[in-house]
Design a protein around this motif. Structure first.
Motif, PDB file in Angstrom:
ATOM      1  N   ARG A   1       0.823  -1.209   0.000  1.00 29.65           N
ATOM      2  CA  ARG A   1       0.000   0.000   0.000  1.00 29.65           C
ATOM      3  C   ARG A   1       0.859   1.262   0.000  1.00 29.65           C
ATOM      4  NH1 ARG A   1      -5.220  -1.198   3.982  1.00 29.65           N
ATOM      5  NH2 ARG A   1      -6.244  -2.674   2.559  1.00 29.65           N
ATOM      6  N   ASN A   2       1.967   1.241   0.717  1.00 31.70           N
ATOM      7  CA  ASN A   2       2.833   2.419   0.751  1.00 31.70           C
ATOM      8  C   ASN A   2       3.475   2.689  -0.605  1.00 31.70           C
ATOM      9  OD1 ASN A   2       2.339   3.169   3.396  1.00 31.70           O
ATOM     10  ND2 ASN A   2       4.099   2.049   4.227  1.00 31.70           N
ATOM     11  N   CYS A   3       3.731   1.646  -1.395  1.00 33.89           N
ATOM     12  CA  CYS A   3       4.220   1.849  -2.757  1.00 33.89           C
ATOM     13  C   CYS A   3       3.227   2.693  -3.546  1.00 33.89           C
ATOM     14  CB  CYS A   3       4.421   0.510  -3.466  1.00 33.89           C
ATOM     15  SG  CYS A   3       5.825  -0.453  -2.903  1.00 33.89           S
ATOM     16  N   SER A   4       1.954   2.371  -3.399  1.00 32.26           N
ATOM     17  CA  SER A   4       0.915   3.105  -4.112  1.00 32.26           C
ATOM     18  C   SER A   4       0.708   4.488  -3.526  1.00 32.26           C
ATOM     19  CB  SER A   4      -0.407   2.327  -4.056  1.00 32.26           C
ATOM     20  OG  SER A   4      -0.262   1.042  -4.595  1.00 32.26           O
ATOM     21  N   ALA A   5       0.652   4.577  -2.205  1.00 27.21           N
ATOM     22  CA  ALA A   5       0.385   5.859  -1.553  1.00 27.21           C
ATOM     23  C   ALA A   5       1.423   6.900  -1.914  1.00 27.21           C
ATOM     24  CB  ALA A   5       0.339   5.673  -0.033  1.00 27.21           C
TER      25      ALA A   5
ATOM     26  N   GLU B   1       5.999   5.789  -5.403  1.00 24.38           N
ATOM     27  CA  GLU B   1       7.431   5.587  -5.593  1.00 24.38           C
ATOM     28  C   GLU B   1       7.788   4.334  -6.388  1.00 24.38           C
ATOM     29  OE1 GLU B   1      10.003   7.320  -5.130  1.00 24.38           O
ATOM     30  OE2 GLU B   1       9.383   8.937  -3.824  1.00 24.38           O
ATOM     31  N   LEU B   2       6.972   3.291  -6.299  1.00 23.00           N
ATOM     32  CA  LEU B   2       7.341   2.020  -6.917  1.00 23.00           C
ATOM     33  C   LEU B   2       6.115   1.324  -7.500  1.00 23.00           C
ATOM     34  CD1 LEU B   2       9.602   0.515  -4.098  1.00 23.00           C
ATOM     35  CD2 LEU B   2      10.412   1.403  -6.299  1.00 23.00           C
ATOM     36  N   TYR B   3       6.322   0.639  -8.611  1.00 27.22           N
ATOM     37  CA  TYR B   3       5.305  -0.277  -9.128  1.00 27.22           C
ATOM     38  C   TYR B   3       5.530  -1.640  -8.465  1.00 27.22           C
ATOM     39  CZ  TYR B   3       4.456   3.164 -12.807  1.00 27.22           C
ATOM     40  OH  TYR B   3       4.152   4.313 -13.501  1.00 27.22           O
ATOM     41  N   PRO B   4       4.591  -2.103  -7.642  1.00 29.44           N
ATOM     42  CA  PRO B   4       4.780  -3.376  -6.929  1.00 29.44           C
ATOM     43  C   PRO B   4       4.191  -4.562  -7.708  1.00 29.44           C
ATOM     44  CG  PRO B   4       2.880  -2.242  -6.007  1.00 29.44           C
ATOM     45  CD  PRO B   4       3.392  -1.379  -7.148  1.00 29.44           C
ATOM     46  N   TRP B   5       4.926  -5.035  -8.679  1.00 31.25           N
ATOM     47  CA  TRP B   5       4.463  -6.174  -9.486  1.00 31.25           C
ATOM     48  C   TRP B   5       4.587  -7.472  -8.693  1.00 31.25           C
ATOM     49  CZ3 TRP B   5       2.226  -5.875 -14.227  1.00 31.25           C
ATOM     50  CH2 TRP B   5       2.412  -4.714 -14.978  1.00 31.25           C
ATOM     51  N   GLU B   6       3.641  -8.359  -8.916  1.00 26.85           N
ATOM     52  CA  GLU B   6       3.725  -9.714  -8.369  1.00 26.85           C
ATOM     53  C   GLU B   6       3.839 -10.709  -9.513  1.00 26.85           C
ATOM     54  OE1 GLU B   6       1.507  -9.985  -4.126  1.00 26.85           O
ATOM     55  OE2 GLU B   6       0.190  -9.775  -5.860  1.00 26.85           O
ATOM     56  N   THR B   7       4.458 -11.819  -9.209  1.00 28.91           N
ATOM     57  CA  THR B   7       4.696 -12.842 -10.228  1.00 28.91           C
ATOM     58  C   THR B   7       4.194 -14.194  -9.748  1.00 28.91           C
ATOM     59  OG1 THR B   7       6.435 -14.070 -11.392  1.00 28.91           O
ATOM     60  CG2 THR B   7       7.037 -13.080  -9.306  1.00 28.91           C
ATOM     61  N   PRO B   8       3.563 -14.967 -10.632  1.00 30.16           N
ATOM     62  CA  PRO B   8       3.109 -16.310 -10.245  1.00 30.16           C
ATOM     63  C   PRO B   8       4.247 -17.324 -10.178  1.00 30.16           C
ATOM     64  CG  PRO B   8       2.590 -15.903 -12.534  1.00 30.16           C
ATOM     65  CD  PRO B   8       3.126 -14.606 -11.996  1.00 30.16           C
ATOM     66  N   LYS B   9       5.428 -16.950 -10.661  1.00 30.16           N
ATOM     67  CA  LYS B   9       6.573 -17.860 -10.675  1.00 30.16           C
ATOM     68  C   LYS B   9       7.699 -17.260  -9.844  1.00 30.16           C
ATOM     69  CE  LYS B   9       9.948 -19.992 -13.850  1.00 30.16           C
ATOM     70  NZ  LYS B   9       9.844 -21.357 -13.300  1.00 30.16           N
ATOM     71  N   ARG B  10       8.411 -18.115  -9.141  1.00 29.90           N
ATOM     72  CA  ARG B  10       9.546 -17.654  -8.344  1.00 29.90           C
ATOM     73  C   ARG B  10      10.684 -17.234  -9.276  1.00 29.90           C
ATOM     74  NH1 ARG B  10      11.289 -17.734  -3.178  1.00 29.90           N
ATOM     75  NH2 ARG B  10      13.516 -18.028  -2.764  1.00 29.90           N
ATOM     76  N   LEU B  11      10.953 -15.947  -9.323  1.00 27.48           N
ATOM     77  CA  LEU B  11      11.915 -15.420 -10.285  1.00 27.48           C
ATOM     78  C   LEU B  11      13.309 -15.210  -9.715  1.00 27.48           C
ATOM     79  CD1 LEU B  11       9.811 -12.836 -12.329  1.00 27.48           C
ATOM     80  CD2 LEU B  11      10.224 -15.268 -12.769  1.00 27.48           C
TER      81      LEU B  11
END
Length: 221
Positions: A147-151, A154-164
């Motif tokens: 939430r703080n990324c959005s507020a 500062e950052l785009y908080p992407w999530e991934t379905p695969k362990r990268l």
């Protein structure tokens, strides 16, 4: 309520004390000119910095640096020089921001599970953004960090379905495509899907929840 991420629940509360606190943070960040300029088009590209699971906010920005005030441009810039400085050197020989440098050469962080856990300090995403970070791609996030990324915008908080973290090494060049919702390891040529950002994307694009709320008429001042 706005779209949610798979691990974080609703990323942006629409009203109540939590929303009011996010507006307060964003009002302060609106004074910092670099916020809201994280991308000029559908692509973010550059070297990645890879970290493992359970990277907490003390590792992202230790408590001793929380006296720096992000709304003061000089202190915002100083905060960026300390981003990720709490990572143990025996595990991370390369530093996110090299000594005597003001900015990182890694616009993208690739992380494991539960990134941003620990205390709820908004300084954590701000420090990464102030250093020149633009996006984090993680398996999952601590809810408040997400939430703080959005507020703050500062950052785009992407999530991934695969362990990268097993698919990238620090220094590999990556390309995030916002249209295709993919991340490419340019070094290896492999392409991986990302979970949609949903309505988090326009909030970060706007420069944070305060700017977004003004743009969409949620607030009139």
């Amino acid at each position: 309520c706005m779209a949610s991420s798979s691990s974080s629940g609703c990323p942006l509360p629409c009203c109540g004390p939590e929303f009011d606190e996010m507006i307060r943070i964003a009002e302060e960040m609106a004074k910092v000119c670099s916020v809201g300029r994280k991308r000029d088009g559908p692509i973010i590209e550059g070297p990645v910095f890879v970290v493992k699971d359970n990277i907490d906010t003390d590792q992202i920005i230790p408590a001793e640096y929380l006296t720096l005030v992000p709304s003061v441009p000089e202190e915002y810039a100083k905060l960026g020089t300390y981003a990720m400085i709490g990572l143990p050197e025996k595990l991370y020989e390369k530093r996110y921001v090299e000594e005597d440098e003001k900015n990182t050469k890694y616009p993208i962080i690739v992380a494991g599970d539960n990134f941003g856990c620990g205390s709820s300090r908004e300084h954590a995403p701000i420090a990464i953004g102030a250093a020149g970070g633009k996006a984090v791609v993680a398996e999952s996030y601590a809810r408040i960090f997400f939430r703080n990324c959005s507020a703050t915008g500062e950052l785009y908080p992407w999530e991934t379905p695969k362990r990268l973290v097993d698919e990238f090494e620090t220094g590999d060049v990556a390309k995030i495509n916002f249209d295709d919702e993919t991340i490419t390891n340019v070094t290896s040529g492999k392409v991986f899907p990302l979970n949609p950002l949903g309505e988090v994307k326009p909030v970060v694009d706007a420069g944070g929840i305060f700017a977004y709320a003004r743009e969409t008429g949620m607030i009139s001042y």
